[in-house]
Design an enzyme around this catalytic site. Structure first.
Site, PDB file in Angstrom:
ATOM      1  N   TYR A   1      17.758 -50.819-108.825  1.00  0.00           N
ATOM      2  CA  TYR A   1      17.076 -50.526-107.599  1.00  0.00           C
ATOM      3  C   TYR A   1      17.586 -49.369-106.850  1.00  0.00           C
ATOM      4  O   TYR A   1      17.624 -49.176-105.827  1.00  0.00           O
ATOM      5  CB  TYR A   1      17.222 -51.923-106.620  1.00  0.00           C
ATOM      6  CG  TYR A   1      16.948 -53.052-107.205  1.00  0.00           C
ATOM      7  CD1 TYR A   1      15.693 -53.561-107.439  1.00  0.00           C
ATOM      8  CD2 TYR A   1      17.955 -54.189-107.043  1.00  0.00           C
ATOM      9  CE1 TYR A   1      15.152 -54.777-107.900  1.00  0.00           C
ATOM     10  CE2 TYR A   1      17.608 -55.147-107.816  1.00  0.00           C
ATOM     11  CZ  TYR A   1      16.449 -55.602-108.312  1.00  0.00           C
ATOM     12  OH  TYR A   1      16.112 -56.954-108.737  1.00  0.00           O
ATOM     13  N   GLY A   2      17.839 -48.350-107.681  1.00  0.00           N
ATOM     14  CA  GLY A   2      18.308 -46.991-107.049  1.00  0.00           C
ATOM     15  C   GLY A   2      19.687 -46.909-106.458  1.00  0.00           C
ATOM     16  O   GLY A   2      19.968 -46.034-105.680  1.00  0.00           O
TER      17      GLY A   2
ATOM     18  N   LEU B   1      14.738 -51.282 -94.323  1.00  0.00           N
ATOM     19  CA  LEU B   1      15.130 -52.519 -93.471  1.00  0.00           C
ATOM     20  C   LEU B   1      16.743 -52.715 -93.538  1.00  0.00           C
ATOM     21  O   LEU B   1      17.286 -52.627 -92.412  1.00  0.00           O
ATOM     22  CB  LEU B   1      14.578 -53.642 -93.660  1.00  0.00           C
ATOM     23  CG  LEU B   1      12.736 -53.767 -93.456  1.00  0.00           C
ATOM     24  CD1 LEU B   1      12.253 -55.020 -93.871  1.00  0.00           C
ATOM     25  CD2 LEU B   1      12.733 -53.451 -92.005  1.00  0.00           C
TER      26      LEU B   1
ATOM     27  N   GLU C   1      10.788 -48.420 -74.900  1.00  0.00           N
ATOM     28  CA  GLU C   1      10.217 -47.039 -74.087  1.00  0.00           C
ATOM     29  C   GLU C   1       8.666 -47.134 -74.545  1.00  0.00           C
ATOM     30  O   GLU C   1       8.654 -46.434 -75.886  1.00  0.00           O
ATOM     31  CB  GLU C   1      10.941 -46.115 -74.489  1.00  0.00           C
ATOM     32  CG  GLU C   1      10.551 -44.567 -73.632  1.00  0.00           C
ATOM     33  CD  GLU C   1      10.585 -43.353 -74.399  1.00  0.00           C
ATOM     34  OE1 GLU C   1      10.505 -42.197 -73.695  1.00  0.00           O
ATOM     35  OE2 GLU C   1      10.600 -43.410 -75.701  1.00  0.00           O
TER      36      GLU C   1
ATOM     37  N   LYS D   1      31.936 -35.093 -99.619  1.00  0.00           N
ATOM     38  CA  LYS D   1      30.427 -34.706 -99.752  1.00  0.00           C
ATOM     39  C   LYS D   1      30.038 -35.804-100.865  1.00  0.00           C
ATOM     40  O   LYS D   1      30.707 -35.760-101.982  1.00  0.00           O
ATOM     41  CB  LYS D   1      30.339 -33.252-100.037  1.00  0.00           C
ATOM     42  CG  LYS D   1      30.258 -32.495 -98.682  1.00  0.00           C
ATOM     43  CD  LYS D   1      28.774 -32.386 -98.359  1.00  0.00           C
ATOM     44  CE  LYS D   1      28.553 -31.295 -97.522  1.00  0.00           C
ATOM     45  NZ  LYS D   1      29.202 -31.083 -96.173  1.00  0.00           N
TER      46      LYS D   1
ATOM     47  N   TRP E   1      22.472 -45.606-101.851  1.00  0.00           N
ATOM     48  CA  TRP E   1      21.166 -45.742-102.253  1.00  0.00           C
ATOM     49  C   TRP E   1      20.378 -44.437-102.386  1.00  0.00           C
ATOM     50  O   TRP E   1      20.237 -43.781-101.447  1.00  0.00           O
ATOM     51  CB  TRP E   1      20.243 -46.729-101.317  1.00  0.00           C
ATOM     52  CG  TRP E   1      18.616 -46.855-101.860  1.00  0.00           C
ATOM     53  CD1 TRP E   1      18.412 -47.504-103.075  1.00  0.00           C
ATOM     54  CD2 TRP E   1      17.560 -46.511-101.231  1.00  0.00           C
ATOM     55  NE1 TRP E   1      16.979 -47.563-102.983  1.00  0.00           N
ATOM     56  CE2 TRP E   1      16.423 -47.266-101.953  1.00  0.00           C
ATOM     57  CE3 TRP E   1      17.473 -45.909 -99.820  1.00  0.00           C
ATOM     58  CZ2 TRP E   1      15.226 -46.778-101.402  1.00  0.00           C
ATOM     59  CZ3 TRP E   1      16.024 -45.763 -99.386  1.00  0.00           C
ATOM     60  CH2 TRP E   1      15.077 -46.084-100.280  1.00  0.00           C
ATOM     61  N   ALA E   2      19.871 -44.179-103.757  1.00  0.00           N
ATOM     62  CA  ALA E   2      19.459 -42.774-103.829  1.00  0.00           C
ATOM     63  C   ALA E   2      18.416 -42.910-105.041  1.00  0.00           C
ATOM     64  O   ALA E   2      19.012 -42.463-106.189  1.00  0.00           O
ATOM     65  CB  ALA E   2      20.545 -41.688-104.431  1.00  0.00           C
TER      66      ALA E   2
ATOM     67  N   GLU F   1      19.134 -61.835-100.337  1.00  0.00           N
ATOM     68  CA  GLU F   1      20.161 -61.322 -99.710  1.00  0.00           C
ATOM     69  C   GLU F   1      21.499 -62.194 -99.218  1.00  0.00           C
ATOM     70  O   GLU F   1      22.461 -61.838 -98.710  1.00  0.00           O
ATOM     71  CB  GLU F   1      20.046 -60.107 -98.710  1.00  0.00           C
ATOM     72  CG  GLU F   1      19.199 -59.141 -99.283  1.00  0.00           C
ATOM     73  CD  GLU F   1      20.202 -57.932 -99.924  1.00  0.00           C
ATOM     74  OE1 GLU F   1      21.223 -58.213 -99.848  1.00  0.00           O
ATOM     75  OE2 GLU F   1      19.226 -57.269-100.634  1.00  0.00           O
TER      76      GLU F   1
ATOM     77  N   ASP G   1      13.950 -46.088 -78.208  1.00  0.00           N
ATOM     78  CA  ASP G   1      12.950 -44.678 -78.030  1.00  0.00           C
ATOM     79  C   ASP G   1      12.075 -44.711 -78.811  1.00  0.00           C
ATOM     80  O   ASP G   1      11.671 -44.930 -79.913  1.00  0.00           O
ATOM     81  CB  ASP G   1      14.122 -43.599 -78.211  1.00  0.00           C
ATOM     82  CG  ASP G   1      13.218 -42.290 -78.397  1.00  0.00           C
ATOM     83  OD1 ASP G   1      13.064 -41.848 -77.048  1.00  0.00           O
ATOM     84  OD2 ASP G   1      13.226 -41.777 -79.265  1.00  0.00           O
TER      85      ASP G   1
ATOM     86  N   GLU H   1      15.214 -51.252 -98.558  1.00  0.00           N
ATOM     87  CA  GLU H   1      16.475 -50.574 -98.222  1.00  0.00           C
ATOM     88  C   GLU H   1      16.407 -49.922 -96.678  1.00  0.00           C
ATOM     89  O   GLU H   1      17.592 -49.593 -96.278  1.00  0.00           O
ATOM     90  CB  GLU H   1      16.725 -49.427 -99.324  1.00  0.00           C
ATOM     91  CG  GLU H   1      17.170 -50.138-100.559  1.00  0.00           C
ATOM     92  CD  GLU H   1      18.223 -51.278-100.524  1.00  0.00           C
ATOM     93  OE1 GLU H   1      19.129 -50.935 -99.926  1.00  0.00           O
ATOM     94  OE2 GLU H   1      18.269 -52.338-101.179  1.00  0.00           O
TER      95      GLU H   1
END
Length: 651
Positions: free
Chosen positions: A76-77, A292, A369, A100, A48-49, A20, A314, A290
Site C-alpha cells: 500500500y505504498g 484520512l 468557518e 531528510k 507513505w510514498a 485498522e 478554517d 491514507e
C-alpha cells in the site's frame, strides 16, 4: 441528502474498525508513522510514498550519506526503516539533529523531503527552506493542570502568538504565557483561539499556508513552551482552541507536503481538482485512506500531545463545495446546499472528524468557518448534521464595516441591523463577533480606526476634552460590541487588541513593506497608560464579559426584540432576564421612555456604557430602581419607564 452522507460516514467508521483495529488506533497513527523510539532505543521510521521508486534516510547521524540507510518497501505504498541503537545504547539519531527523506522517483529524479509527520522543523536565519529536526527531549514537558470543563457561555479571545507584544519582532510562546494570559483572564474570556500554530514557512500567510501539519511553529519557541502556555491557560480555567487548517496545504515541495513522493497527487487530488485557483495551494483527497489517517491523526495529535481543547476549522466553505465558494453568492436557497456542487468526500471527512472528536473528548469544542450557511452544519452527525458545536456568524462584522463606511449615523437602518444579528438557523449555535483578524488585515481597518481614524494619534488623551469624533467613536465602539454580544449568537469572539480599540491595521513583514514589523504587533502598552482612553474601552470590554458571566445571556435562548425604532434609533430586547436598551441616535436623548419587559419586578442598572470609567459622560444615577407596571407593551406582559436615556448610550 445529509442522511445518505451520514451513512457514508458510518461506512467509513465500520471500515476503520475492521481494517485498522478501531478508529482509536487509526487516528493515533503519529505513534507508528514518521519516527518512533522503541523501548530498546532503536528508531522505527515509516512513510507513505506510493509513487516513489526508493526512499533513503539521511542526516547529521550518517554524515548526510544519501544511500547508507534505505527504507524497505511494504504494501500500500508504505516504506519502513529501523535504526538500531548506538553502542552506548542511546538512539542512533540525537535529539535536535537534522534529518531528510531522500525520495527517488520512477523517472530517475531525486528529491529531498521533510517527513509529513515531522514534529519539529526550524529554519536557519539566512535560509529560505525549513529543516526537519528530530525532537525527542530527555525530559519532555509534563502537563500538570486538568482541562477545564466546557463552559455554557463561550467568550473567545482570538490570538496570534507572534504579534502578541508591542515590540517590532516575532513574540514568543513564553511572552504570551507571561504577559498575555493574565490580561485574557482579567478581561473575562474563557477560551483562546490560537492562530498560526501549525508550521507555515511564510509568516505573512497569517498561518494559513501550512507546511508541517504536526509541527508547532518554531518561530515562537519550542514545543514544550507551547505545552506550558496551554497548561497555564488551563490553570486559569481557560480553554484553548487550535485554528486548524485542513482545507488546503502550502504548495511548497522542499519543506511542505506537496509532491512528497515525487508525484502531483499523493496527499492531494491531481490538478486541476487538487489546486485552489485563488489561494495557490493544494487540496486534499479526502476519499484516500491514507489522507484520512493523516488528517484525523493530526487532530488527535494536537488534542493528546499539546492538550488543546478543540478546533476552529478554517476554510470550511472551500471544503464543502467543488466551486470552493469562488464567485458564489449564497442567498440561502436550499438548491445551493444540496446538489452535485457539494463535495461529498470532504463533507464526510468533516462528519468523521467531528464524530471522532466528540466521541473521544466529550468536552471538545469545534467551530466552523463557513460563509455559505450550510444547513445542519451545527447539528449532530446522528441527525445527519456535520457535527460542529458552533459556526462563525460571518455576516455580522461585514454589516458593521458596511454601516460605518457607507451611512451617516442618522441614516442607520435599525431593522436591518437587527435582522443581521438575529438571522441564524434555529438550533444551530453561532459565534458572534463585531470584528476578527479578517477585518484588521491590511487593506481594511479595525472598527476603532474606521470610527476615529487619524484622531487616534493625537486626541486619545483623557487629560483633554473629547473631540466630537473621539466621543462618537468611543461610544459606538462599546455599543457595537455589546449589541453584538447580547443579540448576535450563542458565543462571542474578539480579536486580540480590538477590545481596547487597537489603532491602525495588521500587516506582516513582506517585500511590499520592506520586511517591517511596525504593523505586526499589538500595542498592549497603550492600555497601560492611564492618561489615554484605551484603558476605558478595555474596562468596558472586561465588565461586559463579567456581566455576561454573571447572567449568562449567551447560553440563554435567543433574545426577544421588543423595539427597533427607526426614528428614535432605539433598540430594546430582553434575554436571560436581562434587559438591553440602546440609543443609537446621535443627537436625541429621551425622558420617561417606555420599554417592554417580560419578567415583572424591580430592575437596576448593571452595565452602563455612559459611565465615566468607560469614557462616557456619567449622566445616569445608578442607585435608581425601576419598577415594572402590569401594562403590556410591544408583545411583552409588562413595561416600565426609563427616566433618562441619552444619546449614544447603552443600558
Amino acid at each position: 441528502t445529509n442522511l445518505s452522507k451520514s451513512r457514508l460516514s458510518s461506512l467509513n467508521l465500520f471500515l476503520l474498525e475492521e481494517a485498522e483495529g478501531g478508529f482509536d488506533q487509526f487516528t493515533r497513527s503519529y505513534r507508528t508513522f514518521g519516527v518512533q523510539r522503541q523501548p530498546d532505543n532503536s528508531l522505527f521510521f515509516q512513510e507513505w510514498a506510493p509513487a516513489a521508486e526508493a526512499l533513503f534516510l539521511t542526516g547529521d547521524f550518517n554524515g548526510w550519506d544519501k544511500f547508507a540507510h534505505p527504507y524497505t518497501k511494504k504494501d500500500y505504498g508504505k516504506w519502513e526503516l529501523t535504526l538500531p541503537p548506538k553502542h552506548d545504547r542511546s538512539p542512533a539519531v540525537d535529539h535536535n539533529s537534522k534529518l531528510k527523506v531522500v525520495v527517488h522517483t520512477k523517472e530517475g529524479e531525486r528529491f529531498y523531503r521533510i517527513s509529513p509527520w515531522a514534529k519539529y522543523v526550524t529554519r536557519e536565519e539566512k535560509s529560505v527552506i525549513y529543516d526537519w529536526v528530530h525532537w525527542d527531549p530527555p525530559q519532555p514537558y509534563i502537563h500538570v493542570h486538568p482541562r477545564p470543563k466546557k463552559p455554557k457561555s463561550l467568550r473567545i479571545y482570538e490570538s496570534h502568538v507572534g504579534i502578541a507584544s508591542p515590540e517590532g519582532k516575532i513574540a514568543s510562546y513564553t511572552n504570551f504565557t507571561t504577559n498575555v494570559l493574565p490580561r485574557i483572564k482579567d478581561l473575562g474570556y474563557n477560551c483562546i483561539q490560537l492562530m498560526a500554530i501549525m508550521e507555515h514557512a511564510y509568516y505573512a500567510s497569517f498561518g494559513y499556508q501550512i507546511t508541517s501539519f504536526f509541527a508547532a511553529s518554531s518561530r515562537y519557541g519550542t514545543p514544550d513552551e507551547l505545552k506550558q502556555l496551554i497548561d497555564v491557560a488551563h490553570s486559569m480555567g481557560i480553554m484553548v482552541l487550535l485554528d486548524v487548517v485542513h482545507s488546503h496545504a502550502s504548495k511548497n515541495t522542499e519543506d511542505g507536503l506537496n509532491q512528497f513522493d515525487g508525484s502531483d497527487s499523493c496527499f492531494f487530488h491531481a490538478p486541476p481538482r487538487g489546486e485552489h485557483s485563488l489561494w495557490g495551494s493544494r487540496l486534499f483527497n479526502y476519499s484516500s485512506w491514507e489522507v484520512l489517517r493523516f488528517l484525523l491523526s493530526n487532530l488527535r495529535w494536537w488534542m493528546e500531545e499539546y492538550r488543546f481543547d478543540g478546533f476552529r476549522f478554517d476554510g470550511v466553505t472551500s471544503m464543502l463545495y467543488h466551486h470552493h465558494g469562488i464567485g458564489s453568492g449564497f442567498s440561502g436557497d436550499y438548491s445551493e446546499y444540496f446538489g452535485l456542487q457539494v463535495d461529498e468526500e470532504s463533507l464526510v471527512y468533516l462528519m468523521l472528524a467531528n464524530h471522532i472528536l466528540h466521541t473521544l473528548y466529550p468536552d471538545c469544542i469545534t467551530i466552523a468557518e463557513d460563509v455559505s450557511g450550510m444547513p445542519a452544519l451545527c447539528r449532530g452527525v446522528a441527525e445527519g448534521g456535520l457535527g460542529f458545536d458552533y459556526r462563525l456568524a460571518m455576516a455580522i462584522p461585514d454589516k458593521w464595516i458596511q454601516i460605518l463606511k457607507e451611512f451617516k449615523d442618522e441614516d442607520w437602518n435599525i431593522g436591518n441591523i437587527i435582522h443581521t444579528l438575529t438571522n441564524r438557523r434555529y438550533g444551530e449555535n453561532c459565534i458572534a463577533y463585531a470584528e476578527s483578524h479578517d477585518q484588521a488585515l491590511v487593506g481594511d481597518k479595525t472598527l476603532a480606526f474606521w470610527l476615529m481614524d487619524k484622531e487616534m494619534y493625537t486626541n486619545m488623551s483623557s487629560l483633554i476634552p473629547m473631540t466630537p469624533i473621539i466621543d462618537r467613536g468611543i461610544q459606538l465602539h462599546k455599543m457595537i460590541r455589546l449589541l453584538t454580544h447580547g443579540l448576535g449568537g450563542e458565543g462571542y469572539l474578539n480579536f486580540m487588541g480590538n477590545e481596547f480599540g487597537h489603532p491602525e491595521w495588521l500587516d506582516f513583514p513582506r517585500e511590499g513593506n520592506n520586511q517591517s514589523y511596525h504593523y505586526a504587533r499589538r500595542q498592549f502598552n497603550l492600555v497601560d497608560m492611564d492618561h489615554l482612553r484605551y484603558c476605558q474601552l478595555y474596562a468596558f470590554d472586561r465588565d461586559m464579559n463579567r456581566t455576561e458571566d454573571k447572567y449568562g445571556w449567551l447560553a440563554a435562548p435567543p433574545a426577544y426584540v421588543s423595539a427597533k425604532h427607526e426614528e428614535d434609533k432605539v433598540i430594546v430586547f430582553d434575554r436571560a432576564n436581562v434587559l438591553f436598551i440602546f440609543n443609537f441616535h446621535p443627537t436625541k436623548s429621551f425622558q420617561d421612555y417606555r420599554v417592554a419587559v417580560e419578567a415583572a419586578g424591580k430592575y437596576r442598572i448593571k452595565l452602563d456604557s455612559d459611565e465615566a470609567q468607560y469614557g462616557g459622560h456619567g449622566r445616569l444615577e445608578h442607585n435608581t430602581e425601576f419598577f415594572t407596571e402590569p401594562q403590556p407593551f410591544h408583545g411583552r406582559s409588562h413595561s416600565m419607564k426609563v427616566h433618562f436615556f441619552h444619546t449614544f448610550s447603552t443600558l
